[in-house]
Write an enzyme that holds these catalytic residues in place. Structure first.
Site, PDB file in Angstrom:
ATOM      1  CE  LYS A  59      11.246 -72.669 -61.780  1.00  0.00           C
ATOM      2  NZ  LYS A  59      10.804 -74.059 -61.691  1.00  0.00           N
ATOM      3  CD  GLN A 103       8.599 -76.385 -63.613  1.00  0.00           C
ATOM      4  OE1 GLN A 103       9.613 -75.700 -63.676  1.00  0.00           O
ATOM      5  NE2 GLN A 103       7.791 -76.346 -62.559  1.00  0.00           N
ATOM      6  CG  ASP A 126      14.690 -78.371 -58.822  1.00  0.00           C
ATOM      7  OD1 ASP A 126      14.524 -77.278 -58.239  1.00  0.00           O
ATOM      8  OD2 ASP A 126      13.972 -78.772 -59.751  1.00  0.00           O
TER       9      ASP A 126
END
Ligand code: NAP
Length: 336
Positions: A59, A103, A126
């Protein structure tokens, strides 16, 4: 004499579609940079989970490739929920951070739900915050498309694959296997928003095949290698395989890929191979399908980048437009 032609299923190439999306994101990042805004992503990685470290590195690297700024925060495994809440509050307050990604999975002692809810909805790239989940539900067929909601990356990637591959969704029967918060439920909502008739199956569904056999679009997201067998598939259907299952047993490889020398060699060389939730033999019946790897998985990071730029535009782009507008009015006033 009747000639039987074997139809060849079309492969929906996630790698190509992800490259298109990344090119568009890079273009938007350049436009923002011209106005002095560099979209910024903060990634919070707690402890040392090998798979998470790989995802996070990828990422961060993609941010750099697309002209975006990223910052990695790596609190130790032992970090307390309260400390993480403070860290998130700090990121929420920083103007140059447009997206915050925590994460997952987090260590068991951390209150994941509290943390996800602490992320400002405007920076929730997200799409897991209840506000964004609600926006997705109430956005009917236009909200996400119009950029008013930050949608979860994997489901949004699935919708991009269908759209960019010209797979019709409106009026089709879409069957989703799995009802997780990160894939099954949001993709079911997106398909409904796109006017499909949606059936969601899960571990308590009785005789799943009677639903899947009627699916024009079948999305499998359950994490069970090769679960969807050819007799569960309607010929000509579009098969979207979200599952990422690592096979480490030779018996399993031989069961799922009989006679596939390339797979076998790969397994011998690496000690494992990836398979989705759809049995490889079922793809031969499909009209189109996403491969594993190289299908849905390829889209997730591209959609994260798209969300980050979208969040930057939504939060800071408006200010930029106002400043530009104000600049123009001052110029006009000076000329007058
Ligand atoms: P998850 O949270 O474990 O959820 C699995 C879902 O599948 C649950 O709803 C469960 O039903 C259902 N299920 C499990 N076994 C089943 C069975 N035998 N029959 C019917 N339903 C069953 O998984 P997830 O996070 O959604 O991920 C699913 C798969 O997608 C995994 O392989 C994961 O690695 C992959 N994935 C890929 C990406 C990507 O491509 N970037 C992203 C995320 C996930 P219940 O609710 O009844 O328990």
């Amino acid at each position: 004499m009747v000639l039987r032609m074997k139809a060849t299923a079309r492969i929906l190439n996630g790698i190509e579609i992800a490259a298109q999306i990344k090119a568009e994101v890079a273009e938007q990042a350049r436009a923002l940079a011209a106005g002095g805004i560099t979209p910024g992503l903060a990634v919070v990685l707690v402890g040392h989970v090998a798979a998470s470290e790989i995802y996070v590195r990828s990422k961060v690297k993609t941010c750099a490739e697309l002209g975006m700024f990223s910052e990695m925060l790596t609190p130790p495994e032992s970090v307390a929920t309260e400390e993480l809440l403070e860290l998130i509050a700090g990121l929420n307050a920083r103007d140059e951070i447009d997206g915050i990604l925590i994460q997952l999975p987090l260590p068991a002692h951390v209150d994941t739900r509290r943390l996800l809810e602490a992320v400002s909805p405007e920076k929730d790239v997200d799409g897991f915050h209840p506000i964004n989940v609600g926006r997705l539900q109430s956005s009917a067929s236009h909200g996400v498309e119009a950029g008013t909601a930050l949608a979860p990356c994997t489901p949004a990637g699935i919708m991009e694959i269908l759209k960019r591959s010209g797979v019709p969704v409106a009026g089709q029967h879409a069957v989703v296997l799995g009802r997780s918060e990160i894939v099954g439920k949001p993709v079911a909502m997106m398909l409904l928003n796109a006017s499909a008739t949606v059936t969601v199956c899960h571990s308590k569904t009785v005789e799943i095949g009677r639903y899947t056999r009627d699916a024009d679009i079948l999305v499998a997201a359950i994490g069970r290698p090769g679960f969807v067998t050819p007799e569960m598939v309607k010929p000509g259907a579009t098969l979207v395989d979200v599952g990422i299952n690592r096979l480490t047993s030779l018996d399993e490889v031989e069961r799922l890929f009989p006679g596939d020398k390339k797979r076998f060699d790969q397994f011998v060389q690496r000690g494992s191979t990836l398979v989705g939730d759809i049995h490889p033999a079922a793809f031969a019946l499909a009209g189109a399908y996403t491969p594993v790897p190289g299908g849905v998985g390829a889209l997730t990071i591209a959609m994260l980048m798209k969300n980050t730029v979208q969040a930057a535009k939504a939060r800071r782009g408006a200010a930029l437009l106002c400043e530009a507008g104000a600049g123009r009015s001052e110029e006009a006033a000076a000329k007058a």
